[in-house]
Design an enzyme around this catalytic site. Structure first.
Site, PDB file in Angstrom:
ATOM      1  N   HIS A   9     -49.801 -45.927 -41.421  1.00 64.75           N
ATOM      2  CA  HIS A   9     -50.835 -46.477 -42.307  1.00 64.75           C
ATOM      3  C   HIS A   9     -51.114 -45.569 -43.508  1.00 64.75           C
ATOM      4  O   HIS A   9     -51.519 -46.050 -44.558  1.00 64.75           O
ATOM      5  CB  HIS A   9     -52.135 -46.714 -41.534  1.00 64.75           C
ATOM      6  CG  HIS A   9     -52.044 -47.855 -40.556  1.00 64.75           C
ATOM      7  ND1 HIS A   9     -51.119 -47.890 -39.538  1.00 64.75           N
ATOM      8  CD2 HIS A   9     -52.765 -49.006 -40.443  1.00 64.75           C
ATOM      9  CE1 HIS A   9     -51.278 -49.006 -38.838  1.00 64.75           C
ATOM     10  NE2 HIS A   9     -52.264 -49.701 -39.362  1.00 64.75           N
ATOM     11  N   GLU A  35     -63.004 -42.879 -32.783  1.00 67.91           N
ATOM     12  CA  GLU A  35     -61.925 -42.248 -33.558  1.00 67.91           C
ATOM     13  C   GLU A  35     -62.216 -40.800 -33.930  1.00 67.91           C
ATOM     14  O   GLU A  35     -62.128 -40.412 -35.102  1.00 67.91           O
ATOM     15  CB  GLU A  35     -61.623 -43.083 -34.813  1.00 67.91           C
ATOM     16  CG  GLU A  35     -60.251 -42.748 -35.400  1.00 67.91           C
ATOM     17  CD  GLU A  35     -59.804 -43.700 -36.491  1.00 67.91           C
ATOM     18  OE1 GLU A  35     -59.685 -44.903 -36.242  1.00 67.91           O
ATOM     19  OE2 GLU A  35     -59.571 -43.200 -37.608  1.00 67.91           O
ATOM     20  N   HIS A  69     -49.960 -56.649 -44.260  1.00 72.28           N
ATOM     21  CA  HIS A  69     -50.332 -55.323 -43.764  1.00 72.28           C
ATOM     22  C   HIS A  69     -49.243 -54.742 -42.834  1.00 72.28           C
ATOM     23  O   HIS A  69     -48.809 -53.595 -43.012  1.00 72.28           O
ATOM     24  CB  HIS A  69     -51.682 -55.426 -43.040  1.00 72.28           C
ATOM     25  CG  HIS A  69     -52.100 -54.175 -42.380  1.00 72.28           C
ATOM     26  ND1 HIS A  69     -52.469 -53.051 -43.095  1.00 72.28           N
ATOM     27  CD2 HIS A  69     -52.197 -53.837 -41.060  1.00 72.28           C
ATOM     28  CE1 HIS A  69     -52.775 -52.090 -42.244  1.00 72.28           C
ATOM     29  NE2 HIS A  69     -52.626 -52.542 -41.015  1.00 72.28           N
ATOM     30  N   LYS A 106     -63.704 -52.287 -33.649  1.00 74.65           N
ATOM     31  CA  LYS A 106     -63.865 -51.976 -35.081  1.00 74.65           C
ATOM     32  C   LYS A 106     -64.124 -53.293 -35.795  1.00 74.65           C
ATOM     33  O   LYS A 106     -63.312 -54.225 -35.700  1.00 74.65           O
ATOM     34  CB  LYS A 106     -62.593 -51.348 -35.650  1.00 74.65           C
ATOM     35  CG  LYS A 106     -62.471 -49.866 -35.402  1.00 74.65           C
ATOM     36  CD  LYS A 106     -61.296 -49.317 -36.198  1.00 74.65           C
ATOM     37  CE  LYS A 106     -61.062 -47.855 -35.913  1.00 74.65           C
ATOM     38  NZ  LYS A 106     -59.846 -47.348 -36.569  1.00 74.65           N
TER      39      LYS A 106
HETATM   40  P1  NAD Z   1     -55.172 -63.043 -40.834  1.00 71.58           P
HETATM   41  O1  NAD Z   1     -56.376 -63.055 -40.023  1.00 71.58           O
HETATM   42  O2  NAD Z   1     -55.314 -63.158 -42.313  1.00 71.58           O
HETATM   43  O3  NAD Z   1     -54.166 -64.166 -40.313  1.00 71.58           O
HETATM   44  C1  NAD Z   1     -52.931 -64.347 -40.960  1.00 71.58           C
HETATM   45  C2  NAD Z   1     -52.721 -65.821 -41.346  1.00 71.58           C
HETATM   46  O4  NAD Z   1     -52.327 -66.550 -40.195  1.00 71.58           O
HETATM   47  C3  NAD Z   1     -53.953 -66.508 -41.881  1.00 71.58           C
HETATM   48  O5  NAD Z   1     -53.594 -67.373 -42.928  1.00 71.58           O
HETATM   49  C4  NAD Z   1     -54.445 -67.305 -40.682  1.00 71.58           C
HETATM   50  O6  NAD Z   1     -55.231 -68.420 -41.012  1.00 71.58           O
HETATM   51  C5  NAD Z   1     -53.140 -67.712 -40.060  1.00 71.58           C
HETATM   52  N1  NAD Z   1     -53.181 -68.007 -38.637  1.00 71.58           N
HETATM   53  C6  NAD Z   1     -53.935 -67.416 -37.686  1.00 71.58           C
HETATM   54  N2  NAD Z   1     -53.592 -67.876 -36.475  1.00 71.58           N
HETATM   55  C7  NAD Z   1     -52.646 -68.798 -36.662  1.00 71.58           C
HETATM   56  C8  NAD Z   1     -51.894 -69.628 -35.781  1.00 71.58           C
HETATM   57  N3  NAD Z   1     -52.024 -69.538 -34.462  1.00 71.58           N
HETATM   58  N4  NAD Z   1     -50.992 -70.478 -36.328  1.00 71.58           N
HETATM   59  C9  NAD Z   1     -50.808 -70.528 -37.668  1.00 71.58           C
HETATM   60  N5  NAD Z   1     -51.468 -69.764 -38.553  1.00 71.58           N
HETATM   61  C10 NAD Z   1     -52.372 -68.903 -38.049  1.00 71.58           C
HETATM   62  O7  NAD Z   1     -54.318 -61.690 -40.600  1.00 71.58           O
HETATM   63  P2  NAD Z   1     -54.051 -60.790 -39.312  1.00 71.58           P
HETATM   64  O8  NAD Z   1     -52.730 -60.175 -39.535  1.00 71.58           O
HETATM   65  O9  NAD Z   1     -54.299 -61.505 -38.034  1.00 71.58           O
HETATM   66  O10 NAD Z   1     -55.183 -59.676 -39.419  1.00 71.58           O
HETATM   67  C11 NAD Z   1     -55.274 -58.824 -40.528  1.00 71.58           C
HETATM   68  C12 NAD Z   1     -56.690 -58.317 -40.593  1.00 71.58           C
HETATM   69  O11 NAD Z   1     -56.979 -57.601 -39.390  1.00 71.58           O
HETATM   70  C13 NAD Z   1     -56.938 -57.346 -41.742  1.00 71.58           C
HETATM   71  O12 NAD Z   1     -58.148 -57.687 -42.358  1.00 71.58           O
HETATM   72  C14 NAD Z   1     -57.039 -55.989 -41.064  1.00 71.58           C
HETATM   73  O13 NAD Z   1     -57.878 -55.104 -41.770  1.00 71.58           O
HETATM   74  C15 NAD Z   1     -57.611 -56.371 -39.723  1.00 71.58           C
HETATM   75  N6  NAD Z   1     -57.306 -55.421 -38.645  1.00 71.58           N
HETATM   76  C16 NAD Z   1     -58.348 -54.985 -37.895  1.00 71.58           C
HETATM   77  C17 NAD Z   1     -58.122 -54.107 -36.852  1.00 71.58           C
HETATM   78  C18 NAD Z   1     -59.280 -53.669 -35.997  1.00 71.58           C
HETATM   79  O14 NAD Z   1     -59.077 -52.809 -35.132  1.00 71.58           O
HETATM   80  N7  NAD Z   1     -60.454 -54.210 -36.177  1.00 71.58           N
HETATM   81  C19 NAD Z   1     -56.822 -53.683 -36.548  1.00 71.58           C
HETATM   82  C20 NAD Z   1     -55.767 -54.161 -37.319  1.00 71.58           C
HETATM   83  C21 NAD Z   1     -56.017 -55.036 -38.375  1.00 71.58           C
HETATM   84  N1  GLY Z   2     -56.167 -50.532 -35.543  1.00 70.06           N
HETATM   85  C1  GLY Z   2     -56.607 -49.192 -35.434  1.00 70.06           C
HETATM   86  C2  GLY Z   2     -57.752 -49.016 -34.507  1.00 70.06           C
HETATM   87  O1  GLY Z   2     -58.239 -49.946 -33.909  1.00 70.06           O
HETATM   88  O2  GLY Z   2     -58.206 -47.914 -34.353  1.00 70.06           O
END
Ligand code: NAD
Ligand code: GLY
Length: 344
Positions: free
Chosen positions: A232, A221, A249, A131
């Site tokens: 969610h 999905e 999140h 995704k």
């Molecule tokens: P993020 O990518 O914003 O990372 C969180 C924070 O941690 C950021 O400030 C980042 O720079 C920092 N960071 C990253 N790695 C680090 C490390 N090793 N050490 C220190 N800091 C670090 O947030 P996230 O929680 O990783 O991802 C959230 C995003 O993922 C949302 O946009 C959500 O919509 C998306 N998401 C996508 C899917 C999918 O299936 N595609 C599933 C779940 C979430």
């Molecule tokens: N995080 C939900 C999905 O990948 O379907």
């Protein structure tokens, strides 16, 4: 450790703690942000050999998962004369992998990309499954595509620098997978504090196995993948009500799971003991489980903004005991409001 994501011509492997030398015969761009590159880029660069290696740094934060940043990435690829054989590497959390995957899916009608996730959330969830997307003013992830990576490398060592709050936000997604699919994983999380790299790698492996299986069964999905959205439906309303500022999140999902569990308990799908033990586990990882709802009617109406709702029916994903799920779209408004009232 390796886990296969079985998608016929688009199958790939998720390597857990197995990142070693990567050699490319083509142009490669690493898409990352300053936070991650400041901490880990040197380590990564020591492992990569490419014909032509570019670094594209994007601003850090969910607010930048948008058209402007996407356009910035695409323009950099044109400037660097990327072609259809070139490859992108997403190096960061879910924001970086979502936007990199999307850029890869549309650059010259689609090029390869690899995920090297650096947050727990992206290692156990976002980096696997294809995704990809960006946000716009109408909401989160509303523009995107399904585009599978060629490989995923989850390295638990990158999590050493992850702030604790970000780490446990990822644990919430792991608890989600345990409650929906795997009672033994739930028991493991009850026992473990996830303090050692071994325990963390075990969590990553278990979750990646679950995600890989779900995605292999239902990439787009149309059925079982929807179960990954447990917590969610409520969580998205909480994030929206708080302008995406108050909760990460995973934190909103944690509260959302507790709300869903209260609904499941009201419908006799889980026992009081199960309801309590799940909340206890979330609290053990310092995750929030409560949110004060000001107006339950308005909260209810926002369920209809959910991508899963259709034909005026709200889809609730609920536990059916711990380790099993049930999807319901016929719960009466009165029952849902009764449960929301418990959070007023
Ligand atoms: P993020 O990518 O914003 O990372 C969180 C924070 O941690 C950021 O400030 C980042 O720079 C920092 N960071 C990253 N790695 C680090 C490390 N090793 N050490 C220190 N800091 C670090 O947030 P996230 O929680 O990783 O991802 C959230 C995003 O993922 C949302 O946009 C959500 O919509 C998306 N998401 C996508 C899917 C999918 O299936 N595609 C599933 C779940 C979430
Ligand atoms: N995080 C939900 C999905 O990948 O379907």
């Amino acid at each position: 450790m390796q886990v296969d994501v079985d998608l016929k011509d688009f199958s790939y492997k998720v390597f857990i703690d197995e990142l070693s030398q990567l050699k490319f015969n083509q142009n490669v761009a690493i898409i990352t942000n300053q936070t991650v590159s400041g901490l880990w880029l040197k380590d990564l660069l020591s492992l990569i050999e490419a014909k032509n290696l570019n670094i594209i740094s994007i601003p850090d934060g969910e607010n930048y998962k948008n058209f402007d940043t996407l356009n910035f990435i695409l323009e950099q690829l044109f400037v660097a004369k990327f072609d259809r054989k070139s490859t992108l590497i997403a190096f960061g959390g879910g924001v970086v992998s979502d936007i990199t995957g999307f850029a890869a899916s549309i650059f010259q009608r689609g090029i390869d990309f690899i995920n090297i996730p650096t947050t727990l959330l992206s290692q156990i969830d976002a980096s696997v499954g294809g995704k990809t997307g960006i946000n716009n003013k109408f909401g989160k992830n509303l523009i995107g595509s399904f585009h599978q990576p060629k490989a995923v490398y989850c390295e638990s060592k990158f999590l050493k620098t992850l702030p604790y709050r970000e780490f446990v936000a990822g644990v919430a997604e792991g608890i989600k997978m345990a409650i929906m699919f795997d009672k033994n994983l739930f028991k493991f999380l009850e026992k473990s504090d996830l303090k050692t790299q071994n325990e963390i790698s075990k969590l990553i492996k278990k979750c990646v196995e679950i995600k890989a299986k779900v995605v292999s069964l239902d990439e787009r999905e149309s059925n079982i993948r929807v179960v990954l959205n447990y917590g969610h439906t409520f969580g998205h309303v909480i994030e929206n009500n708080t302008n995406y500022l108050k909760f990460l999140h995973g934190e909103a999902v944690s509260i959302g799971m507790n709300m869903a569990n209260h609904l499941a308990f009201r419908l006799n799908l889980i026992s009081k003991d199960e309801l309590v033990s799940i909340e206890k586990l979330l609290i053990k990882f310092n995750l929030p489980t409560r949110y004060k709802i000001k107006d339950i009617e308005k909260f209810y109406d926002k369920f209809f903004l959910d991508k899963k709702s259709s034909n005026k029916k709200i889809k609730f994903i609920l536990p059916n005991g711990i380790g099993k799920y049930i999807v319901k779209d016929d719960i009466s408004k009165d029952i849902v409001l009764e449960v929301l009232r418990e959070f007023q």
